[in-house]
Structures are given as structure tokens and as C-alpha cells.
Design an enzyme around this catalytic site. Structure first.
Site, PDB file in Angstrom:
ATOM      1  N   CYS A  74      -4.435  -0.861  -1.848  1.00 35.86           N
ATOM      2  CA  CYS A  74      -4.711  -0.033  -1.572  1.00 35.86           C
ATOM      3  C   CYS A  74      -4.398   0.591  -3.068  1.00 35.86           C
ATOM      4  O   CYS A  74      -4.290   0.462  -3.849  1.00 35.86           O
ATOM      5  CB  CYS A  74      -4.033   1.306  -1.054  1.00 35.86           C
ATOM      6  N   CYS A 124       1.114  -1.441   0.169  1.00 41.37           N
ATOM      7  CA  CYS A 124       0.268  -0.109  -0.115  1.00 41.37           C
ATOM      8  C   CYS A 124       0.577   0.985   0.672  1.00 41.37           C
ATOM      9  O   CYS A 124       2.043   1.031   0.043  1.00 41.37           O
ATOM     10  CB  CYS A 124      -0.607  -0.523   1.247  1.00 41.37           C
ATOM     11  N   CYS A 177       2.487   1.249  -7.410  1.00 41.46           N
ATOM     12  CA  CYS A 177       3.386   0.116  -7.387  1.00 41.46           C
ATOM     13  C   CYS A 177       4.127   0.186  -9.131  1.00 41.46           C
ATOM     14  O   CYS A 177       3.596  -0.003 -10.373  1.00 41.46           O
ATOM     15  CB  CYS A 177       2.937  -1.115  -6.737  1.00 41.46           C
TER      16      CYS A 177
END
Length: 254
Positions: A185, A113, A192
């Protein structure tokens, strides 16, 4: 679920036996998705997907969550507790025996996250506990911050200490080569990096409890809600791991 007790099993079967709804349920079982992603994945018309999502939401089997990254985007997820309740009801009516114990593969799962302060830390702890340590759990964030005190508090309430867990940057776990990446999230999903080494990437669109403003009780309730949702999500993940990875160990430690 919004079904009459006397007919819940029959109505549930009617819901599940529709081919389009079954395809949507299967797709959402793997990962939370937007309507456009379901359209692409399933090769169905958008109006058809939207209609059946509405039916499943009315039945309480599917939930919708507006993205924390872009409020115009909606993620749909399978309500695992509602689905389990439906299937239990069907099993009770038919007096079916229970399922066999899970044969978990030796894999590494990374929860990601943005801050690695709440949701990913809670998910990491749940996976470690619910798998009895048979699955290696880790977590990290794109912009790590200290573990949130309320995350520590609500996990302590269920007997799981996470006060010694620390926030980590994604760069700190890359060399551990996780087999499965789970973004918990919406912001992290977009931020990412792609990890081609991981066999699978999935997304859970879980509301951020840290973002809740209000009284102390309201903030605490938000963390409890996240804790309980992540417990169900992790329980569901454990059921999927043997399907995805079989019984073969990762073998990446050597």
C-alpha cells in the site's frame, strides 16, 4: 489486450522490441513506479517516458493507480496477466515449449501495509501456498488492526484459510530479518522504516479494498479484485526470486 486476434503476436512483438518501452517494462517488472522514478532510474526525458507509458497503457500492458497516500501521485505497474497472455500468444504461434519449473531460493519475504488487515495478509497466504511453503512468508503493518472478515471470506472461497493469521506490528518481525520487503500500500511505503538488512525493497500499488464504500456486493467485489491482483503479483514474484537471490539459502536463521 486491445489487439486484433489475427495480429496480436506481431503487434505485441512490435511493442516489446522498442528499446525504450522494453526498459520501462523491465523497470516496472521489478516494482511499481512513478513517472519521476522511471525518469531517474532509466535516465530518459520525462516526455519520452510519458509517451511510451501511454502506448503501453493503450495496449493494456501497463496500469495506473492513484496513490492512496497522495491522490496527485500516480503509480504505474505492469499488468502481469496481460503480459503473460501476450507471450502465450507468441508462444502458441511459434509452437514454443513450456518453461522449466521454478527453482526457488530459500528466502524470507515480508509484506507490509498500514493495517496488516487485508492486502498484506492475502499476499502472505498466496506466497505460502503458491511456493508450496518453499518461501517463508510473513506480513506486518505500521498500524496493525484485526484481519478483515472479508479478507478471510474471499480467501476461503479459493480454499485458502487465513482465519488463524493475526495482524502484527512491524517491530514484531524485525528480528526475523526478511530478505525482501514488499510494501503493498502507498501509505506504508512512506511510513515504513528503512531496513538496510533486507537485500531488496519493492512496492506494489494495490488499491485498498477496505476503503471501498457501497453495498455488500461492491465491498465483496473489491476484496475479490485485490485477491486476484495479489495472486498474479505473487506468481510474478516467484518468477523473479531466482533471478534476485539465486539458489542460495538465506542462512540468517543460524
Amino acid at each position: 489486450m486491445n489487439l486484433q486476434p489475427s495480429s496480436s503476436a506481431l503487434n505485441g512483438l512490435r511493442l516489446l522490441t522498442d528499446e525504450t518501452r522494453w526498459k520501462i517494462i523491465q523497470s516496472l517488472r521489478d516494482s511499481d513506479r512513478q513517472v519521476s522514478e522511471l525518469v531517474t532510474t532509466l535516465g530518459l526525458a520525462q516526455n519520452l517516458v510519458s509517451y511510451h507509458l501511454h502506448v503501453l497503457r493503450q495496449a493494456g500492458l501497463v496500469r495506473a493507480h492513484r496513490s492512496d497516500a497522495d491522490g496527485r501521485v500516480v503509480y504505474y505497474s505492469l499488468d502481469l496477466a496481460a503480459m503473460a497472455a501476450l507471450l502465450t500468444g507468441i508462444g502458441d504461434e511459434l509452437a514454443l515449449p513450456g518453461t522449466r519449473p521454478l527453482d526457488l531460493p530459500a528466502v524470507k519475504v515480508a509484506f507490509l501495509c498500514r493495517a496488516n488487515s487485508a492486502r498484506s495478509q492475502i499476499a502472505e497466504a498466496w506466497l505460502r501456498v503458491l511456493s508450496d511453503g518453499r518461501v517463508q512468508a510473513m506480513s506486518a503493518g505500521t498500524h496493525p488492526q484485526a484481519v478483515h472478515p472479508l479478507a478471510i471470506t474471499v480467501m476461503a472461497e479459493v480454499g485458502i484459510p487465513i482465519d488463524r493469521q493475526v495482524s502484527k506490528s512491524i517491530t514484531m518481525i524485525i528480528d526475523q530479518c526478511p530478505d525482501l520487503i514488499v510494501t503493498v500500500c502507498d501509505i506504508a511505503r512512506e511510513e515504513c522504516p528503512v531496513w538496510p538488512e533486507a537485500a531488496r525493497h519493492i512496492h506494489w500499488s494495490v488499491a485498498d479494498p477496505v476503503a471501498i464504500q457501497g453495498t455488500a456486493d461492491q465491498r465483496h467485489a473489491a476484496f475479490v479484485a485485490a485477491r486476484e491482483e495479489l495472486r498474479e503479483r505473487v506468481r510474478g514474484l516467484l518468477a523473479l526470486l531466482p533471478r534476485w537471490f539465486g539458489g542460495v539459502a538465506s542462512g540468517r536463521d543460524t
